[in-house]
Design an enzyme around this catalytic site. Structure first.
Site, mmCIF file in Angstrom:
data_model
loop_
_atom_site.group_PDB
_atom_site.id
_atom_site.type_symbol
_atom_site.label_atom_id
_atom_site.label_comp_id
_atom_site.label_asym_id
_atom_site.label_seq_id
_atom_site.Cartn_x
_atom_site.Cartn_y
_atom_site.Cartn_z
ATOM 1 N N ILE A 182 12.600 -6.958 17.416
ATOM 2 C CA ILE A 182 12.710 -5.769 18.277
ATOM 3 C C ILE A 182 11.322 -5.286 18.690
ATOM 4 O O ILE A 182 10.423 -5.191 17.841
ATOM 5 C CB ILE A 182 13.390 -4.615 17.489
ATOM 6 C CG1 ILE A 182 14.689 -5.079 16.824
ATOM 7 C CG2 ILE A 182 13.575 -3.369 18.335
ATOM 8 C CD1 ILE A 182 15.884 -5.110 17.694
ATOM 9 N N GLU A 223 -8.400 -10.155 -2.217
ATOM 10 C CA GLU A 223 -8.446 -11.012 -1.048
ATOM 11 C C GLU A 223 -9.812 -10.876 -0.409
ATOM 12 O O GLU A 223 -10.545 -9.922 -0.662
ATOM 13 C CB GLU A 223 -7.360 -10.607 -0.039
ATOM 14 C CG GLU A 223 -6.026 -11.224 -0.391
ATOM 15 C CD GLU A 223 -4.961 -11.111 0.689
ATOM 16 O OE1 GLU A 223 -4.960 -10.111 1.427
ATOM 17 O OE2 GLU A 223 -4.127 -12.021 0.759
ATOM 18 N N GLU A 237 -1.170 -7.721 -3.249
ATOM 19 C CA GLU A 237 -1.776 -6.677 -2.402
ATOM 20 C C GLU A 237 -0.678 -5.671 -2.104
ATOM 21 O O GLU A 237 0.155 -5.903 -1.227
ATOM 22 C CB GLU A 237 -2.284 -7.293 -1.093
ATOM 23 C CG GLU A 237 -3.445 -8.240 -1.251
ATOM 24 C CD GLU A 237 -4.726 -7.533 -1.626
ATOM 25 O OE1 GLU A 237 -4.852 -6.326 -1.363
ATOM 26 O OE2 GLU A 237 -5.591 -8.194 -2.212
ATOM 27 N N GLU A 291 4.032 6.886 -1.484
ATOM 28 C CA GLU A 291 3.518 6.237 -0.274
ATOM 29 C C GLU A 291 4.547 6.407 0.843
ATOM 30 O O GLU A 291 5.712 6.066 0.683
ATOM 31 C CB GLU A 291 3.291 4.748 -0.527
ATOM 32 C CG GLU A 291 2.693 4.071 0.698
ATOM 33 C CD GLU A 291 2.542 2.558 0.558
ATOM 34 O OE1 GLU A 291 3.498 1.907 0.110
ATOM 35 O OE2 GLU A 291 1.473 2.046 0.909
ATOM 36 N N CYS A 348 -1.887 0.079 4.215
ATOM 37 C CA CYS A 348 -1.769 0.255 2.758
ATOM 38 C C CYS A 348 -2.883 1.110 2.173
ATOM 39 O O CYS A 348 -2.678 1.872 1.239
ATOM 40 C CB CYS A 348 -1.771 -1.111 2.096
ATOM 41 S SG CYS A 348 -3.176 -2.118 2.606
ATOM 42 N N ASN A 382 2.700 -5.031 8.884
ATOM 43 C CA ASN A 382 1.738 -4.205 9.629
ATOM 44 C C ASN A 382 0.611 -5.014 10.296
ATOM 45 O O ASN A 382 0.132 -4.647 11.354
ATOM 46 C CB ASN A 382 1.175 -3.095 8.743
ATOM 47 C CG ASN A 382 0.551 -3.613 7.477
ATOM 48 O OD1 ASN A 382 0.727 -4.772 7.104
ATOM 49 N ND2 ASN A 382 -0.195 -2.762 6.812
ATOM 50 N N GLY A 387 0.992 -1.365 -2.351
ATOM 51 C CA GLY A 387 0.854 -0.079 -1.660
ATOM 52 C C GLY A 387 -0.158 0.859 -2.283
ATOM 53 O O GLY A 387 -0.818 0.529 -3.268
HETATM 54 P P1 NDP Z 1 8.050 -5.224 1.369
HETATM 55 O O1 NDP Z 1 7.592 -5.152 -0.028
HETATM 56 O O2 NDP Z 1 9.361 -4.663 1.717
HETATM 57 O O3 NDP Z 1 8.068 -6.755 1.837
HETATM 58 C C1 NDP Z 1 6.937 -7.596 1.746
HETATM 59 C C2 NDP Z 1 7.366 -9.045 1.930
HETATM 60 O O4 NDP Z 1 8.035 -9.516 0.756
HETATM 61 C C3 NDP Z 1 8.345 -9.255 3.072
HETATM 62 O O5 NDP Z 1 8.056 -10.469 3.713
HETATM 63 C C4 NDP Z 1 9.665 -9.291 2.337
HETATM 64 O O6 NDP Z 1 10.687 -9.913 3.045
HETATM 65 C C5 NDP Z 1 9.292 -10.067 1.102
HETATM 66 N N1 NDP Z 1 10.222 -9.906 -0.020
HETATM 67 C C6 NDP Z 1 11.091 -8.892 -0.261
HETATM 68 N N2 NDP Z 1 11.754 -9.096 -1.423
HETATM 69 C C7 NDP Z 1 11.287 -10.253 -1.936
HETATM 70 C C8 NDP Z 1 11.548 -11.002 -3.127
HETATM 71 N N3 NDP Z 1 12.424 -10.593 -4.039
HETATM 72 N N4 NDP Z 1 10.873 -12.159 -3.338
HETATM 73 C C9 NDP Z 1 9.962 -12.588 -2.447
HETATM 74 N N5 NDP Z 1 9.660 -11.930 -1.287
HETATM 75 C C10 NDP Z 1 10.311 -10.775 -1.041
HETATM 76 O O7 NDP Z 1 6.881 -4.570 2.216
HETATM 77 P P2 NDP Z 1 6.854 -4.168 3.749
HETATM 78 O O8 NDP Z 1 6.971 -5.379 4.590
HETATM 79 O O9 NDP Z 1 7.799 -3.042 3.923
HETATM 80 O O10 NDP Z 1 5.340 -3.640 3.898
HETATM 81 C C11 NDP Z 1 4.973 -2.372 3.535
HETATM 82 C C12 NDP Z 1 4.312 -2.362 2.170
HETATM 83 O O11 NDP Z 1 3.264 -3.306 2.118
HETATM 84 C C13 NDP Z 1 3.688 -1.028 1.856
HETATM 85 O O12 NDP Z 1 3.954 -0.655 0.527
HETATM 86 C C14 NDP Z 1 2.206 -1.289 2.020
HETATM 87 O O13 NDP Z 1 1.398 -0.426 1.302
HETATM 88 C C15 NDP Z 1 2.087 -2.708 1.591
HETATM 89 N N6 NDP Z 1 0.887 -3.311 2.168
HETATM 90 C C16 NDP Z 1 -0.170 -3.596 1.343
HETATM 91 C C17 NDP Z 1 -1.343 -4.098 1.855
HETATM 92 C C18 NDP Z 1 -2.497 -4.448 0.966
HETATM 93 O O14 NDP Z 1 -3.370 -5.209 1.378
HETATM 94 N N7 NDP Z 1 -2.585 -3.948 -0.249
HETATM 95 C C19 NDP Z 1 -1.507 -4.314 3.300
HETATM 96 C C20 NDP Z 1 -0.327 -4.023 4.053
HETATM 97 C C21 NDP Z 1 0.822 -3.529 3.501
HETATM 98 P P3 NDP Z 1 11.633 -8.933 3.924
HETATM 99 O O15 NDP Z 1 10.736 -8.349 4.948
HETATM 100 O O16 NDP Z 1 12.653 -9.828 4.458
HETATM 101 O O17 NDP Z 1 12.177 -7.907 2.953
#
Ligand code: NDP
Length: 484
Positions: free
Chosen positions: A27, A458, A250, A381, A284, A153, A252
């Site tokens: 989307i 990283e 990495e 967060e 994050c 993101n 939240g």
């Molecule tokens: P999620 O934790 O929901 O998902 C992260 C990834 O993990 C997605 O590709 C997701 O797939 C996948 N995933 C979900 N469940 C599982 C599982 N059981 N086993 C393996 N993979 C799985 O995060 P968001 O995508 O919502 O991103 C936001 C979060 O990421 C925030 O908390 C943010 O702070 C953090 N973040 C951290 C960063 C850092 O460098 N520290 C940088 C950017 C973001 P699916 O999408 O299909 O659920």
């Protein structure tokens, strides 16, 4: 559909499709329209990706660092040459303004490929002299097949941050993008092949959490690097522990940004803006708890609000626009719920707070003042454009409050007092600390969190260690003695 890729997955050097997988609708967050339709990977697709990576890694791991570096450098050049098209794609996938994606996505990904491409040849072991003429030496060996799992993101940037050090060290990588933003990782896979990467060393499979989980659980996978939330991190870390796999997490944050009353006010306001509203707050490391010293609080809020009034919110493809929508309807709802909770718990709304009356998932940049440490908006967060401003009196007090969180990703301090700046940074319980700036993270510096915000780092030279098995060889020049 303008952004429909040739197929959903990229395995063994080519696009691969299987319509048996669960549908994934991509989307455009600025309008809500569907721009591509993909399918999640079936177990057969996951298996194909694993087999291809496993077999490709052998030769790639045996290549010299210089050979691998050359491929990464060529890929960086291609990313830079195609930056505009990739930025348009990323803007449609994420909703981030083109103004941002032109400078912060594929181009930063290229920085990572270039940086690790440059380091690949110099990633060597060491010679260690020991007693009686004995010595040892170390050999940095690749781990094997690594899995990268991305958040939504910074899709191509995250893919590059994981792939570049993994490939530089001789590993193969299977990358699973967030299902919300699946498009640009496919482009990276194409670019790597174009740059001369052997087929199979960077495969992309799409899917929801279950696909990520299947990859993490597979015995052929040696390492998992996840960018995501703390709850997902817990699951992935636990699953990886079953096979004693290497991990990088990495996760939240809820980072503090402290503004002392001697700080350059304009610069501190800028820091708070970039540290809260870039990418519509979906970063994050954002400094979402802004502690402002009592004497300058009113002036800070006044400047902040007047500068926010000049934010250009709207069509992300308009080069003048600098504030876009949330990634999804779901994320918009999460942000609105937190705003409602802030109001219900007595925080004072001083800017924004409302969804825009237009298609897409837009919410205004939002600032709450008079926030206290116990309020939900100051503890959890939000991952959206909601800044909490908290007041403080003394350095001692604010350092304790800044650290009173389960997260430990980033922290910042604005002050003109050099000694205090260093004292406060030293006291922060966080992986990345900023003095008189915020969220500046070039690839040369380590990035990662402490406490619940993650494990490992990283970027920087440290990332090479995180994709390496350091083998030690002990050489004796002496006769072996045994007690009996
Ligand atoms: P999620 O934790 O929901 O998902 C992260 C990834 O993990 C997605 O590709 C997701 O797939 C996948 N995933 C979900 N469940 C599982 C599982 N059981 N086993 C393996 N993979 C799985 O995060 P968001 O995508 O919502 O991103 C936001 C979060 O990421 C925030 O908390 C943010 O702070 C953090 N973040 C951290 C960063 C850092 O460098 N520290 C940088 C950017 C973001 P699916 O999408 O299909 O659920």
């Amino acid at each position: 559909m303008k952004f429909q890729p040739k197929a959903s997955h990229f395995i063994d050097g080519e696009y691969v499709e299987s319509t048996a997988g669960e549908p994934i609708e991509v989307i455009y967050p600025a309008t809500g329209e569907t721009i591509a339709r993909l399918n999640a990977a079936t177990p057969a697709i996951v298996e194909k990706a694993l087999q291809s990576a496993k077999s490709a890694q052998k030769n790639w791991g045996a290549a010299t660092g210089a050979e691998r570096g050359r491929v990464l450098n060529r890929a960086a050049e291609i990313l830079r040459a195609t930056n505009y098209d990739l930025s348009v794609l990323e803007t449609h996938d994420t909703g981030k303004p083109i103004q941002e994606t032109l400078v912060a996505d594929a181009s930063i990904g290229a920085d990572a490929l270039e940086y690790f491409g440059g380091l690949a040849a110099s990633w060597t072991g060491e010679y260690i002299t020991l007693a009686n003429g004995d010595f040892a030496f170390t050999i940095p060996e690749p781990l094997g097949v690594c899995v990268g799992i991305g958040a939504w993101n910074y899709p191509i940037q995250i893919a590059c941050f994981k792939a570049a050090p993994a490939l530089a060290c001789g590993n193969a990588m299977i990358f699973k993008p967030s299902e919300t933003t699946p498009l640009s990782a496919l482009k990276l896979a194409e670019v790597l092949v174009q740059a001369g990467a052997p087929k199979g060393i960077f495969n992309v499979v799409q899917g929801y959490g279950d696909v990520g989980a299947a990859l993490v659980a597979d015995r052929r996978v040696a390492k998992v690097s996840l960018t995501g939330s703390v709850p997902t991190g817990r699951k992935v870390y636990a699953a990886a522990a079953e096979g004693m796999k290497h991990i990088t997490m990495e996760l939240g944050g809820k980072s503090p940004l402290i503004v002392f009353d001697d700080a350059n006010l304009e610069s501190a306001v800028s820091g708070a803006i970039v540290g809260n509203f870039f990418s519509s707050g979906q970063i994050c490391s954002n400094g979402t708890r802004v502690f402002v010293q009592k004497r300058i609080k009113a002036a800070f809020l006044e400047r902040l609000c007047s500068r926010l009034a000049s934010a250009r919110i709207g069509d992300p493809m308009d080069p003048q626009v600098n504030f876009g929508p949330m990634i999804s309807q779901r994320q918009l709802e999460i942000v609105k719920t937190y705003i409602a909770q802030g109001l219900a718990e007595g925080a004072r709304l001083v800017y924004g707070g409302f969804q825009l009356n237009r298609p897409g998932f837009f919410v205004q940049p939002t600032v709450f003042a008079d926030v206290t440490d116990e309020m939900t908006i100051a503890r959890e967060e939000i991952f959206g454009p909601v800044m909490s401003v908290l007041e403080f009196d003394t350095e001692e007090e604010v350092v304790v409050r800044a650290n009173a969180t389960e997260f430990g990703l980033a922290a910042g301090v604005f002050t003109d007092d050099l000694t205090r700046a260093h004292r406060v940074s030293k006291a922060f319980e966080a992986g990345i600390c900023f003095i008189n700036t915020y969220n500046v993270m070039p690839v040369e510096i380590p990035v990662g969190g402490s406490k619940l915000s993650g494990v490992g780092r990283e970027n920087s030279k440290i990332a090479l260690q995180q994709y390496t098995e350091m083998k030690t060889i002990y050489v004796s020049l002496n006769e072996v003695r045994a007690p009996y």
